[in-house]
Motif scaffolding. Sequence first.
Motif, mmCIF file in Angstrom:
data_model
loop_
_atom_site.group_PDB
_atom_site.id
_atom_site.type_symbol
_atom_site.label_atom_id
_atom_site.label_comp_id
_atom_site.label_asym_id
_atom_site.label_seq_id
_atom_site.Cartn_x
_atom_site.Cartn_y
_atom_site.Cartn_z
ATOM 1 N N TYR A 161 10.276 4.184 7.243
ATOM 2 C CA TYR A 161 9.282 3.398 7.976
ATOM 3 C C TYR A 161 9.796 3.063 9.358
ATOM 4 C CZ TYR A 161 7.806 2.769 3.220
ATOM 5 O OH TYR A 161 7.434 2.992 1.942
ATOM 6 N N TYR A 178 14.008 9.964 7.372
ATOM 7 C CA TYR A 178 12.594 9.754 7.078
ATOM 8 C C TYR A 178 12.429 8.352 6.510
ATOM 9 C CZ TYR A 178 7.894 11.148 5.450
ATOM 10 O OH TYR A 178 6.547 11.269 5.250
ATOM 11 N N LYS A 233 0.844 -1.194 0.000
ATOM 12 C CA LYS A 233 0.000 0.000 0.000
ATOM 13 C C LYS A 233 0.877 1.240 0.000
ATOM 14 C CE LYS A 233 -0.556 0.382 4.933
ATOM 15 N NZ LYS A 233 -0.172 1.784 5.086
ATOM 16 N N ALA A 268 6.185 4.180 -2.716
ATOM 17 C CA ALA A 268 6.050 5.622 -2.902
ATOM 18 C C ALA A 268 5.383 5.876 -4.252
ATOM 19 C CB ALA A 268 7.418 6.297 -2.851
ATOM 20 N N LEU A 269 5.856 5.186 -5.297
ATOM 21 C CA LEU A 269 5.284 5.319 -6.636
ATOM 22 C C LEU A 269 4.761 3.949 -7.072
ATOM 23 C CD1 LEU A 269 8.132 7.430 -8.307
ATOM 24 C CD2 LEU A 269 5.990 8.261 -7.309
ATOM 25 N N ALA A 309 -2.178 5.375 6.009
ATOM 26 C CA ALA A 309 -1.898 4.780 7.319
ATOM 27 C C ALA A 309 -2.798 3.596 7.647
ATOM 28 C CB ALA A 309 -2.056 5.834 8.404
ATOM 29 N N LYS A 367 -3.984 11.487 -4.893
ATOM 30 C CA LYS A 367 -4.242 11.633 -3.458
ATOM 31 C C LYS A 367 -4.529 13.079 -3.034
ATOM 32 C CE LYS A 367 -2.863 7.360 -2.100
ATOM 33 N NZ LYS A 367 -3.882 6.363 -1.715
ATOM 34 N N LEU A 425 -3.459 13.489 2.528
ATOM 35 C CA LEU A 425 -2.267 12.682 2.755
ATOM 36 C C LEU A 425 -1.028 13.296 2.147
ATOM 37 C CD1 LEU A 425 -3.618 9.060 2.304
ATOM 38 C CD2 LEU A 425 -3.267 10.371 4.386
ATOM 39 N N VAL A 426 -1.227 14.091 1.121
ATOM 40 C CA VAL A 426 -0.088 14.716 0.456
ATOM 41 C C VAL A 426 0.548 15.742 1.403
ATOM 42 C CG1 VAL A 426 0.631 16.022 -1.569
ATOM 43 C CG2 VAL A 426 -1.186 14.313 -1.774
ATOM 44 N N ARG A 460 3.774 -2.364 18.669
ATOM 45 C CA ARG A 460 3.145 -2.716 17.394
ATOM 46 C C ARG A 460 2.516 -4.114 17.465
ATOM 47 N NH1 ARG A 460 1.951 -0.622 12.434
ATOM 48 N NH2 ARG A 460 0.108 -1.808 12.838
ATOM 49 N N THR A 512 -7.735 5.517 0.612
ATOM 50 C CA THR A 512 -7.648 6.977 0.609
ATOM 51 C C THR A 512 -7.657 7.581 -0.794
ATOM 52 O OG1 THR A 512 -5.260 6.676 0.747
ATOM 53 C CG2 THR A 512 -6.409 7.153 2.790
ATOM 54 N N ARG A 537 5.546 -1.182 1.442
ATOM 55 C CA ARG A 537 4.884 0.074 1.133
ATOM 56 C C ARG A 537 5.564 0.643 -0.122
ATOM 57 N NH1 ARG A 537 4.732 0.246 6.798
ATOM 58 N NH2 ARG A 537 6.744 -0.701 6.538
ATOM 59 N N TRP A 539 0.371 3.884 13.252
ATOM 60 C CA TRP A 539 0.066 4.756 12.112
ATOM 61 C C TRP A 539 1.120 4.439 11.077
ATOM 62 C CZ3 TRP A 539 -3.961 7.766 11.017
ATOM 63 C CH2 TRP A 539 -3.828 8.811 10.105
ATOM 64 N N ASP A 540 0.749 3.646 10.105
ATOM 65 C CA ASP A 540 1.757 3.005 9.276
ATOM 66 C C ASP A 540 2.178 3.835 8.072
ATOM 67 O OD1 ASP A 540 3.411 0.816 8.880
ATOM 68 O OD2 ASP A 540 2.081 -0.011 7.367
ATOM 69 N N VAL A 541 2.849 4.938 8.328
ATOM 70 C CA VAL A 541 3.375 5.737 7.216
ATOM 71 C C VAL A 541 4.857 6.006 7.484
ATOM 72 C CG1 VAL A 541 1.167 6.858 6.733
ATOM 73 C CG2 VAL A 541 2.758 7.931 8.312
ATOM 74 N N ALA A 561 2.224 14.023 4.264
ATOM 75 C CA ALA A 561 3.545 13.498 3.931
ATOM 76 C C ALA A 561 4.529 14.629 3.636
ATOM 77 C CB ALA A 561 3.443 12.557 2.733
ATOM 78 N N LEU A 608 4.419 16.898 1.179
ATOM 79 C CA LEU A 608 4.726 17.004 -0.244
ATOM 80 C C LEU A 608 3.907 18.109 -0.894
ATOM 81 C CD1 LEU A 608 4.601 13.215 -1.206
ATOM 82 C CD2 LEU A 608 6.659 14.581 -0.781
ATOM 83 N N ARG A 654 2.840 4.494 0.876
ATOM 84 C CA ARG A 654 3.483 4.819 2.153
ATOM 85 C C ARG A 654 2.852 6.034 2.837
ATOM 86 N NH1 ARG A 654 9.449 7.462 1.328
ATOM 87 N NH2 ARG A 654 8.827 9.232 0.068
ATOM 88 N N MET A 655 1.884 6.658 2.147
ATOM 89 C CA MET A 655 1.157 7.764 2.779
ATOM 90 C C MET A 655 -0.061 7.266 3.539
ATOM 91 S SD MET A 655 0.511 10.511 -0.143
ATOM 92 C CE MET A 655 1.798 11.176 -1.134
ATOM 93 N N ASP A 659 -3.514 0.423 7.896
ATOM 94 C CA ASP A 659 -2.844 -0.861 7.655
ATOM 95 C C ASP A 659 -3.499 -2.032 8.374
ATOM 96 O OD1 ASP A 659 -2.125 0.149 10.155
ATOM 97 O OD2 ASP A 659 -0.284 -1.030 10.183
ATOM 98 N N TYR A 700 8.898 0.315 10.954
ATOM 99 C CA TYR A 700 9.191 -1.124 11.007
ATOM 100 C C TYR A 700 9.318 -1.693 9.604
ATOM 101 C CZ TYR A 700 7.456 -0.213 15.637
ATOM 102 O OH TYR A 700 7.274 0.339 16.873
ATOM 103 N N PRO A 742 5.483 13.550 -7.805
ATOM 104 C CA PRO A 742 4.925 12.343 -8.436
ATOM 105 C C PRO A 742 4.193 11.430 -7.449
ATOM 106 C CG PRO A 742 7.271 12.605 -8.981
ATOM 107 C CD PRO A 742 6.908 13.724 -8.065
ATOM 108 N N GLU A 743 4.639 11.437 -6.201
ATOM 109 C CA GLU A 743 4.020 10.572 -5.209
ATOM 110 C C GLU A 743 2.600 11.018 -4.848
ATOM 111 O OE1 GLU A 743 6.735 9.806 -1.927
ATOM 112 O OE2 GLU A 743 5.149 8.797 -0.813
ATOM 113 N N ALA A 744 2.277 12.248 -5.204
ATOM 114 C CA ALA A 744 0.975 12.795 -4.817
ATOM 115 C C ALA A 744 -0.166 12.369 -5.728
ATOM 116 C CB ALA A 744 1.054 14.322 -4.778
#
Lengths: 143, 562
Positions: free
Chosen positions: B560, B558, A28, A58-59, A33, B135, B119-120, B443, A81, A56, B206-208, B123, B125, A30-31, A35, B562, B130-132
């Motif tokens: 994860y 920056y 999923k 990013a792209l 949450a 979203k 979420l953008v 966790r 999301t 996770r 919060w898994d980001v 994060a 951004l 990485r933005m 999970d 885990y 591109p990651e946005a």
Amino acid sequence: MAEGTTNQAKEEYGRSGQDRKIRVLLTKSRMDAHDRGIRDVAKELSNAGMEVVFTRYALPEEIVKTAIQEGSDVIGVSCSTGGHLYVTERIQDCLEKEGIKEIKVIFGGIIPDVDVPKMKERGVVGIFGPGSSVQEIIRAITE
Amino acid sequence: MFDAETLKKDLEDRKAWERSFKKRYLKSFENKTHSGIPVKSVYSPSDILDFDLKKCPSPGNYPYTRGIYPAQYQFQAWMNQQVHGYGQAEDTRERMDILVKEGMEGYFGNLVFNLVLDLVSQAGLDPDDPEARGKVGQVGVHISCLKDLEILFDGLPLKKVNASFIVGEPSICLLAMYILYGEGRGVPKENLRGNTMNYLLRGFNWDVAMYPPKNALKISVELIRYCSRFMPTWNTTNLSGYIIREAGASAVQELAFTLAKGMNLIETCMEAGLKPDDFVPRFGFQLGFHNDFFEDIAKYRALRRMWATINHDRYGCRNPKSLQARIHTHTCGSSLVAQQPMNNIIRATLQTFGAVLAGTNALQTSAYDEALSIPTEQAATLALRTQQIIQHESGVTKVSDPLAGSYYLERLTDEMEKSAYKILDTIEGMGGFIKAYETGWLREQIAEEALKWRHRLDSVEEVIVGLNRYQEEGEKVEVPHFHVDEKIEQRAIERIQEYRKNRDQGKCQEALNRLRKVAVKVEQGNRHYFLMEALIDAYRAKATLGETMSILKEILGYGYAY
């Protein structure tokens, strides 16, 4: 009680008569949450006997890359999301570019009903929203 | 609490009860709360033998079990802190105006906006990253430059606004932007009111991607350090149990883990040279309210008592405000079900009612369609109406902590407290909160509990109406879905590119360079710099959220948890 779900999942997988462990890549953004669902699915699929990798991304391009590296049979994307149509497009584009036809793509999370036909048309074989059972997911993977 | 005569009678009465029970039923009932605390079928005076008025004095008195103010809702009801945010600033502003028109109120008629960022922005951004893609503005409002805040708050009486920004890592950035915006409107930062989340050790629930723990704490401390010096009325930090609960924790775990993170942050601030009585008053809590009605009410009472006791005994706090846990409630989204969505109205009503009985200070009632999409206007208004009906029609606001003295609730409050202290001891035993966090113990605890809950649903040991019982055959009920226009993404991209074009590039670069230098100092633990000031300067020079956050991510790390 807790073993009930796991046993049913094992039986479902057993019935499908695989000659080797099915490899599943669960992933999923990485933005995102949310999970809880995908972690449950990861646990259940691996309890059922599959080999599960959870990452996770990013792209969305990274998803197919990882799937190739891991030798995955199935890509499972969780999305709660928005942006699922875009990710579907990108995954299929990348699979086509790589000439891969045998990797199955499934989705979970919050996918509005109106988008389901569009995603299926783009090759997504199963979409598992709230209330889906692990057995249904296993069936979609093994069929 | 009871004289010997009463207790003797109580024991006799219990025996009589047992006899009549056994006569009528073949088996005894064994029940547990959602957290697994055993409960009896009935409670009586003998269950609260150790009831102590010192631990449960009237509201407004230490240790505040029964509420932090002498009057609960008689003068002032809870804040209608409804979460809202989608699309660009102008879209969200529309929703803000609607909710205000429909009566969404802060304290004493002030305005309150509990804004969730997309979420953008979460994060850090800009929308053209591109990651946005896909979203932008989908599950919150997109904010990436000062211009967005200008649109969001245009013309609102800023001194009467309580603004919360629901965002993690960029908490300090949003506050810097808001300070700058206030400056432009002629409102000095001392007069700004609101709330930043500012609690960044969320990897266990919060898994980001996020900052590594040690640096995450440095950033939180920076915000707190700045505010305790320059913005004494800004609520710096939100200790959220709610997100822990939503990740799958039980009520007891929520209580213990939330306190553990609060304690860890207090200790970290003290190590950085701050005095608890200067900054603890501006910590607040956010608790979830789930389905087990009495257990969640007991949780609030236990939290208030524990927070007061711990801060008093362990950290030597004497300022009453350091001892008073202000609690915002978020009714639990994880209790909402996509099937038969209208049922969620009833769930949210019960949860809201429970939070009010528990003496919450602010409330977010979930909209019934949240299991499907972000709320439609109609669903958002209905959620607000839920609060208004309870406030004005049910009569519960007349008396503070109306459930106090209930044999069951007092006993359960004690049990929750005991169980939570046990978890706190376990955490301490393993070397403290950071250890418990880094080893993944926290966790694991939550993931285990989450799976247990799911299995209880699968086996129908736990009934959720419409999901695992009373399902409807055939056609499902259609409710309107809220759809965020995808064109918003393009508009946000155009805005940020235009914004970047129309600035003095040299000045902006200079400000960003200075930010980098200050960030390095902060990372090294140097206390002579204020990161907030460097951020304000950067935004003054029209830097964007993405530009500033990318520097912080680079310097602090920056990835994860885990």
